[in-house]
Design an enzyme around this catalytic site. Structure first.
Site, PDB file in Angstrom:
ATOM      1  N   ARG A  54      -3.631  -9.841   5.276  1.00  0.00           N
ATOM      2  CA  ARG A  54      -4.008  -9.981   3.860  1.00  0.00           C
ATOM      3  C   ARG A  54      -2.836  -9.507   3.009  1.00  0.00           C
ATOM      4  O   ARG A  54      -2.449  -8.338   3.095  1.00  0.00           O
ATOM      5  CB  ARG A  54      -5.262  -9.139   3.612  1.00  0.00           C
ATOM      6  CG  ARG A  54      -5.825  -9.207   2.215  1.00  0.00           C
ATOM      7  CD  ARG A  54      -7.093  -8.354   2.115  1.00  0.00           C
ATOM      8  NE  ARG A  54      -7.694  -8.454   0.802  1.00  0.00           N
ATOM      9  CZ  ARG A  54      -7.324  -7.717  -0.244  1.00  0.00           C
ATOM     10  NH1 ARG A  54      -6.370  -6.812  -0.106  1.00  0.00           N
ATOM     11  NH2 ARG A  54      -7.906  -7.882  -1.410  1.00  0.00           N
ATOM     12  N   LYS A  60       0.825  -1.217   0.000  1.00  0.00           N
ATOM     13  CA  LYS A  60       0.000   0.000   0.000  1.00  0.00           C
ATOM     14  C   LYS A  60       0.856   1.262   0.000  1.00  0.00           C
ATOM     15  O   LYS A  60       2.039   1.236   0.332  1.00  0.00           O
ATOM     16  CB  LYS A  60      -0.968  -0.028   1.190  1.00  0.00           C
ATOM     17  CG  LYS A  60      -2.111  -1.020   0.930  1.00  0.00           C
ATOM     18  CD  LYS A  60      -3.293  -0.797   1.828  1.00  0.00           C
ATOM     19  CE  LYS A  60      -4.394  -1.787   1.430  1.00  0.00           C
ATOM     20  NZ  LYS A  60      -5.444  -1.887   2.428  1.00  0.00           N
TER      21      LYS A  60
HETATM   22  C1  9MG Z   1     -10.194  -5.647  -0.663  1.00  0.00           C
HETATM   23  N1  9MG Z   1      -9.225  -5.007   0.214  1.00  0.00           N
HETATM   24  C2  9MG Z   1      -8.241  -4.143  -0.174  1.00  0.00           C
HETATM   25  N2  9MG Z   1      -7.558  -3.726   0.903  1.00  0.00           N
HETATM   26  C3  9MG Z   1      -8.120  -4.328   1.983  1.00  0.00           C
HETATM   27  C4  9MG Z   1      -7.889  -4.288   3.354  1.00  0.00           C
HETATM   28  O1  9MG Z   1      -6.935  -3.531   3.881  1.00  0.00           O
HETATM   29  N3  9MG Z   1      -8.660  -5.033   4.175  1.00  0.00           N
HETATM   30  C5  9MG Z   1      -9.676  -5.795   3.667  1.00  0.00           C
HETATM   31  N4  9MG Z   1     -10.422  -6.510   4.532  1.00  0.00           N
HETATM   32  N5  9MG Z   1      -9.952  -5.861   2.357  1.00  0.00           N
HETATM   33  C6  9MG Z   1      -9.188  -5.139   1.534  1.00  0.00           C
END
Ligand code: 9MG
Length: 285
Positions: free
Chosen positions: A257, A223
């Site tokens: 994630r 990010k």
């Molecule tokens: C789909 N998506 C993109 N970034 C995300 C994040 O930080 N958390 C979650 N739950 N979904 C995300």
């Protein structure tokens, strides 16, 4: 409290952090060789992530990046559902679907999905009802604003208090509609209507966002918060993404994630061992 979080017929132990691999089924993710080839490529990529140690695969058909083109529901369903169906039949993994569309939630669950990951926290009409009916858990993510404009001027008196207030309200609203909090994961939404300082505060004080002790899912992989600190284009954010996954593990995230599963799994496992102060993976030297 039980020792496991249940995803339909699958479970993950609360005593360690788990890795969720990101599977984007958007046109820029795979070569444009038609629906069959797209599905085969997505399955292959999912299998690699599972072999690398992902416990969950998060399948998404619409980008939530600022400025990304919205897609129609029909297009989103076309991209995601064939992959969910094939993955549920062929790969032994927890399947998450990244969507805000109630109809896709219902169809995906009927094809074998185990989790709904909704960046809009089930706030679209019919979304809570769809999750209740599907009998699978959901992740509620915090976002200030809408994806198109959320990074224009994020503003909070106190970002932690704001995120906590939002979670409290959503947990109560879900409960009133029949969605029990034992089926909820919470996500503070790194980069979703947040400045770099908001993101850093949220990570440093992550445990305070776990309202009612609910498990936390976090996503910081590649990010722009990394670019803010290190000035790195997206293809040079691997080391920082691993560092953030490790930090989130030490701060108590239940699920991280990520794009780079193999590297993240190593980091998360090492941090899990640190937290337990022993080799919880049991292999001998
Ligand atoms: C789909 N998506 C993109 N970034 C995300 C994040 O930080 N958390 C979650 N739950 N979904 C995300």
């Amino acid at each position: 409290m039980t020792d496991f979080f249940s995803f339909r017929d699958r479970q993950l132990a609360f005593n360690q952090t788990h890795v969720m691999g990101i599977l984007n089924v958007t046109p820029d993710s795979f070569s444009d060789g038609g629906q069959f080839l797209r599905k085969e490529q997505a399955l292959q990529q999912a299998q690699v992530m599972v072999n690398d140690g992902a416990a969950i695969i998060d399948i998404g058909g619409e980008s939530t990046r600022p400025g990304a083109e919205p897609v129609s529901l029909a297009e989103e369903m076309d991209r995601v559902l064939p992959v969910v169906e094939a993955l549920a039949r062929q790969v032994d993994v927890i399947i998450s679907v990244d969507t805000s569309s109630p109809q896709l939630m219902l169809e995906a669950a009927s094809l074998g999905a185990h989790l709904i990951n909704d960046v809009r926290a089930l706030q679209r009409d019919g979304a809570v009802e769809a999750v209740v009916k599907s009998d699978i858990p959901a992740c509620l993510m915090h976002m200030q604003g809408q994806p198109e404009t959320m990074q224009d001027s994020p503003d909070y008196d106190d970002v932690i208090a704001d995120v906590r207030r939002f979670f409290k309200r959503r947990i109560e609203q879900c409960d009133a509609m029949g969605l029990d909090s034992t089926r909820l994961l919470l996500d503070p939404g790194f980069g979703f209507g947040k400045t770099i300082e908001h993101n850093l505060t949220l990570l440093n004080r992550l445990p305070e966002t776990a309202l009612e002790g609910l498990p936390l899912l976090v996503g910081m992989s590649r990010k722009s918060m990394i670019d803010h600190v290190l000035q790195r284009p997206v293809d040079r954010r691997l080391s920082a993404s691993i560092a953030l996954a490790a930090a989130a593990t030490l701060k108590g995230a239940f699920i991280v994630r990520v794009h780079d599963v193999a590297e993240s799994v190593d980091a998360v496992k090492m941090m899990n061992a640190v937290k337990h102060e022993r080799n919880i993976y049991g292999n001998q030297e």
